[in-house]
Design a protein around this motif. Structure first.
Motif: not given
Ligand code: DTB
Ligand code: SAM
Ligand code: SF4
Length: 330
Positions: A168, A62, A302, A239, A237, A307-310, A78, A170, A280, A147
């Protein structure tokens, strides 16, 4: 023609639409959840082994291509500008930055590269830059996924033309619980985007979050919505909520790992040909807990430190776990 040959002939088709009967009722999925745990895991393993190499795990990396400042109020996120989460917002990355991250992911062994943007949906002016990223990543020989939120008519087709494989989006939870999670868009908005993605000929990645305070019935309701999409998503996915300080869900109690594994198993049994991703929340799980999820039929993760912010487990840790379990990353 003998009888057997006559029976083998395809029935002449008419152009009448065939109504799509929901394959899975919420009650039937609840009955899966209520099975003795090892019976459910056995069912999940049967479904996995009938359709996949059970020891091959798909790996997606990611990258957040646009971070924070999002108009939406998703209670787990977040990146909503409505919550004080201390996040460092970042505008859209350049294609060169994305390409460098995708090259690194490919070298580490990822098969798919997923790019996420904190948008309600992309504006027309945003699309050319995202299309350039998709094209560049695709040219590296990686599968591509984005996404970007809710799509307008025509945007899915543009992304497909740029070389996009997966979109993606969800459903996140059951329709009945969605209003407790988000108020700035509706479940129907999500379903409409999934339809546009499918009609454009893209593969669908859609799943949800467990541990937001929903009931087991809501978890079954999410799985039913996904399984009854026609066809079901190629990638699902699941999470486990990562609680983010400053969001309304910061203090939600962690879900019991067996209930989380049951949700994975229900997804596996009802969507036997789909990749079910343990998504996640993996960093908060022990190796044994993650292994339970693989036993429950998860065959995708993943892969990568973020991930994205974590954060996500360090790749070295995942490599060691795969080695120990005899799993093969693909
Ligand atoms: C998905 O189902 N989970 C991913 C992705 N698709 C984009 C994102 C998870 C994010 C978890 C919190 C974060 O890192 O911000
Ligand atoms: N803005 C786009 C959207 O909402 O569709 C794309 C990015 S959004 C962050 C992608 C998905 O990440 C969400 O639908 C949700 O399932 C998941 N997600 C976000 N924050 C999460 C968290 N704290 N814990 C678990 N999953 C999360
Ligand atoms: Fe925005 Fe997506 Fe986060 Fe919702 S989940 S606040 S739409 S980035």
């Amino acid at each position: 023609m003998n009888n057997a040959a006559a029976l083998a002939q395809p029935t002449p088709t008419r152009s009448l639409p065939v109504p799509h009967a929901p394959a899975w009722s919420v009650d039937a999925i609840l009955a899966l959840f209520e099975l003795p745990f090892t019976d459910l895991l056995f069912r999940a393993q049967e479904a996995l082994r009938a359709n996949f190499d059970p020891n091959a795990v798909q790996r997606s990396t990611l990258l957040s291509i646009k971070t924070g400042n999002c108009s939406e109020d998703c209670g787990y996120c977040s990146q909503s500008k409505r919550y004080q989460t201390g996040l460092d917002a970042q505008p859209l990355l350049s294609t060169a930055e994305v390409l460098a991250a995708a090259r690194a992911a490919k070298e580490q062994g990822a098969g798919r590269f997923c790019m996420g943007a904190a948008w309600r949906g992309p504006k027309e002016k945003d699309l050319p830059a995202v299309m350039a990223m998709v094209q560049a990543v695709k040219d590296l020989g990686l599968e591509t996924c984005v996404t970007l939120g809710i799509l307008k008519d025509g945007q899915a087709e543009q992304l497909r033309a740029a070389g996009l494989d997966y979109y993606n989006h969800n459903l996140d939870t059951a329709p009945e619980f969605y209003g407790d999670v988000v108020t700035t868009h509706t479940y129907q908005d999500r379903l409409d985007t999934l339809r546009k993605v499918r009609e454009a000929g893209l593969k669908v990645c859609s799943g949800g979050i467990v541990g937001m305070g929903e009931t087991r019935e809501h978890r079954a309701g999410l799985i039913a919505k996904l399984a009854n999409l026609d066809p079901p998503p190629e990638s699902v996915p699941i999470n486990n909520l990562v609680p983010i300080p400053g969001t309304p869900m910061a203090e939600r109690a962690a879900i019991d790992i067996f209930e989380f594994a049951r949700t994975i198993a229900a997804a596996r049994v009802t969507m036997p040909r789909s990749y079910v991703r343990l998504s996640a929340g993996r960093e908060q799980m022990s190796a044994a807990e993650q292994t339970l999820c693989f036993l429950a039929g998860a065959n995708s993760i993943f892969y990568g430190d973020h991930l994205l912010t974590t954060s996500n487990p360090q790749m070295e840790l995942d490599n060691a776990l795969f080695e120990n379990l005899g799993l093969r990353g693909v």
